[in-house]
Scaffold this active site. Structure first.
Site, short mmCIF file in Angstrom:
data_model
loop_
_atom_site.label_atom_id
_atom_site.label_comp_id
_atom_site.label_asym_id
_atom_site.label_seq_id
_atom_site.Cartn_x
_atom_site.Cartn_y
_atom_site.Cartn_z
N ASP A 76 0.96 -1.27 -0.02
CA ASP A 76 -0.06 0.11 -0.03
C ASP A 76 0.80 1.23 0.15
OD1 ASP A 76 0.84 -0.91 2.97
OD2 ASP A 76 -0.45 1.11 3.17
N HIS A 115 1.76 -8.62 -3.52
CA HIS A 115 0.66 -7.64 -3.26
C HIS A 115 1.36 -6.29 -3.31
CE1 HIS A 115 -3.32 -6.57 -1.98
NE2 HIS A 115 -2.60 -5.53 -1.24
O1 9MR Z 1 2.48 -6.65 9.18
C1 9MR Z 1 0.99 -6.54 9.69
C2 9MR Z 1 0.34 -7.78 10.13
O2 9MR Z 1 1.06 -8.33 11.29
C3 9MR Z 1 -0.91 -7.58 10.48
O3 9MR Z 1 -1.58 -8.90 11.07
C4 9MR Z 1 -1.67 -6.78 9.65
C5 9MR Z 1 -3.41 -6.75 9.85
O4 9MR Z 1 -3.54 -5.91 10.78
O5 9MR Z 1 -1.25 -5.77 9.25
C6 9MR Z 1 0.07 -5.86 8.66
O6 9MR Z 1 0.64 -4.58 8.47
C7 9MR Z 1 -0.03 -4.08 7.14
C8 9MR Z 1 -0.11 -2.72 7.58
O7 9MR Z 1 -1.21 -2.66 8.37
C9 9MR Z 1 -0.42 -1.82 6.15
N1 9MR Z 1 0.68 -2.18 5.16
C10 9MR Z 1 1.20 -3.24 4.88
C11 9MR Z 1 1.21 -4.24 6.10
C12 9MR Z 1 1.56 -5.67 5.66
O8 9MR Z 1 0.49 -6.17 5.33
#
Ligand code: 9MR
Ligand code: ZN
Length: 548
Positions: free
Chosen positions: A164, A474
């Site tokens: 993102d 992704h």
């Molecule tokens: O790395 C994060 C993971 O441990 C969590 O379970 C997840 C859901 O909250 O979010 C991941 O972090 C994401 C972040 O919120 C936004 N940027 C991408 C991250 C990786 O998926």
């Protein structure tokens, strides 16, 4: 997630064409070299590129590996020390080609470090450095304060966090710290290594980290409080960054963000001093300003997304390790006793002292204290050293009981499991420094071998590296650019036994062994996203192995 964006990627859940699993980059001559056979065979051969057998041996029966469900035999080719390119074969099956030599990780270190350049926000990527993957300037409009819509601030720059386009202070500080420590501890791995990025009067890796540090300082408020993140209200569709033109919001402050900013700026201040004294001074002033703010705000200020916002939360339940890290770095760089008193006080609390992630990062605080050249309390030194050796011993047991050598229990394969593998590699590397552990290198290297192909799917989880590799992470620009070969050097999140996105839930059959819960598909953010703090521990381990 809107599936229509992903039609192009349908069918990328593929099986390795190889049946014997090795590190697809290869091995340094004197390192352990284990090929894994998930099938029964008594003997193996190693062939060179002319098909000549140059080494042979008997396999060792390992047994059932719980995390993968595989019954495993191992081929130990550690005594093969000649440089060259080879394959392992056994029972009519073979491995991918791999190299033995001193420079086997040069490319993957270059690429995983350069990945940060490809994630730069604001400046746009010049063709000269980004080639096919160049793109225009992005996210440069002023961002508005969530809490006061009349206030706009310039928060340009930094790295996109992940697949993102959000930019988050705690995640960014953690990734920058991994890279800074990699440079501080293993500088020979970087000094003469070009990353093919815009030149400055300092090693390339420091120029790259500087981009993030400049942005972090823009996230600091005049009183030292630090905004938690800047993102749009919801994640952008799968467009190029310059086409994401939605309003950027600066979300409220958190005490984690203030502490992490103080910590990383203090750490960086010492590292940049010989290269740019005035930058170093600015970093130190920023660190002190946030430390003063922390003083006045001893209460924990967490973060939760406001209603309607779906970008990353990076919430935490407490900020102990963040404050510990901040005071340890400030003490290391200034030697001022009030910081030392705070460390001692915080250490009375119980929290992990070797953790290296964006949430719990006590390990960075411990490292700052152990490495610094200041008066130290000997009981604290003993306690922190022991924390690292205890953790390393625990992880060694896990590595020895995993058929693929990963220091992971079968229940450890969560979202971003490759980060856990690489952070465990960091612990081994650090223990070799802090406690002169002679086995540190062997165990750290095993974690890298897992990442680069010695795993149950026989896949290299680093884009652009390895004969059979992740190619459809992704990652918004990697999809939107229409180029089939992914931007190189990106570390995929990897297997997740708790699939948490619609694609993964649909695709991974229930009961799949944890190490096999993976699909190389753009749609799957819980299996195949990339992030800066998944790349940074890989860079750290690679730098450790390449530092000679
Ligand atoms: O790395 C994060 C993971 O441990 C969590 O379970 C997840 C859901 O909250 O979010 C991941 O972090 C994401 C972040 O919120 C936004 N940027 C991408 C991250 C990786 O998926
Ligand atoms: Zn951007």
């Amino acid at each position: 997630m809107n599936r229509k964006y992903f039609e192009r990627t349908a069918g990328h859940i593929k099986k390795s064409p190889y049946e014997i699993f090795v590190d697809q980059a290869g091995y340094m001559p004197d390192d352990e070299k284990i090929a894994v056979l998930p099938f029964s065979c008594e003997s193996f051969e190693v062939k060179n590129v002319n098909g000549e057998t140059v080494f042979s041996g008997k396999t060792d029966y390992f047994g059932l590996d719980k995390a993968s469900g595989d019954e495993i035999w191992k081929a130990d080719l550690s005594d093969l020390k000649d440089s060259g390119r080879f394959t392992v074969s056994a029972g009519g099956k073979s491995s991918a080609e791999f190299a033995v030599g001193e420079g086997v990780y040069d490319n993957v270190l270059h690429d995983t470090a350069k990945a940060f350049y490809y994630l730069r926000c604001g400046c746009g990527l010049d063709k000269r450095y980004a080639g096919l993957y160049s793109h225009g300037p992005c996210h440069n409009a002023k961002a508005v304060l969530w809490e006061d819509r009349s206030v706009f601030r310039d928060v340009r720059g930094g790295w996109h966090d992940a697949g993102d386009y959000g930019r988050y202070v705690t995640a960014g500080a953690c990734a920058a710290a991994h890279l800074l420590y990699a440079f501080k501890l293993f500088s020979s791995a970087f000094i003469n290594r070009t990353l093919d990025i815009p030149e400055e009067d300092m090693p390339d890796i420091l120029s790259e980290i500087r981009c993030e540090l400049e942005w972090l300082m823009k996230m600091q408020r005049e009183d030292g409080g630090v905004f938690h993140k800047v993102t749009t209200m919801v994640h952008a569709p799968f467009v190029m960054p310059e086409d994401d033109k939605e309003q950027l919001f600066i979300f409220p402050i958190s005490s984690m963000a203030a502490a992490d900013l103080a910590a990383v700026c203090a750490l960086a201040s010492g590292i940049y001093r010989p290269y740019d004294a005035s930058f170093s001074q600015r970093l130190l002033s920023a660190a002190k300003l946030s430390a003063e703010w922390l003083e006045k705000h001893s209460e924990f200020i967490g973060f939760e997304n406001p209603r309607g916002c779906n970008t990353g939360g990076y919430g935490q339940g407490n900020d102990r390790s963040n404050r510990y890290w901040a005071y340890a770095e400030l003490y290391a760089v200034t030697g001022e006793m009030p910081y030392h008193d705070k460390i001692t006080k915080l250490l009375k609390d119980d929290f992990p002292l070797t953790a290296l992630g964006y949430g719990e990062l006590g390990g960075l605080g411990s490292l700052a204290y152990l490495l610094c050249d200041r008066m130290k309390d000997q009981d604290t030194v003993i306690k922190l050293r022991k924390a690292f050796s205890d953790r390393a011993e625990q992880l060694k047991k896990l590595s020895d009981s995993c058929g693929y050598g990963a220091a992971m229990g079968e229940r450890d394969y969560h979202w971003g499991s490759n980060m856990s593998v690489m952070k465990n590699g960091m612990v081994f590397a650090l223990n070799s420094i802090i406690n002169s552990d002679p086995d540190g290198r062997k165990y750290a290297a095993r974690q890298l071998h897992y990442l680069l192909g010695t795993n149950a799917l026989g896949i290299s989880y680093v884009t652009g590296n390895g004969a059979f590799r992740t190619n459809y992470p992704h990652l918004r620009p990697a999809f939107a650019d229409g180029i089939d070969e992914c931007i190189p050097g990106m570390v995929a999140g990897g297997p997740n036994s708790l699939p948490a996105d619609p694609f993964a839930v649909e695709t991974i059959p229930e009961g799949t062994p944890p190490m096999k819960c993976y699909a190389d598909d753009t749609a799957s953010y819980s299996l195949n996203e990339i992030t800066i703090y998944w790349n940074s521990p890989a860079v750290f381990v690679l730098a450790y192995l390449c530092d000679k």
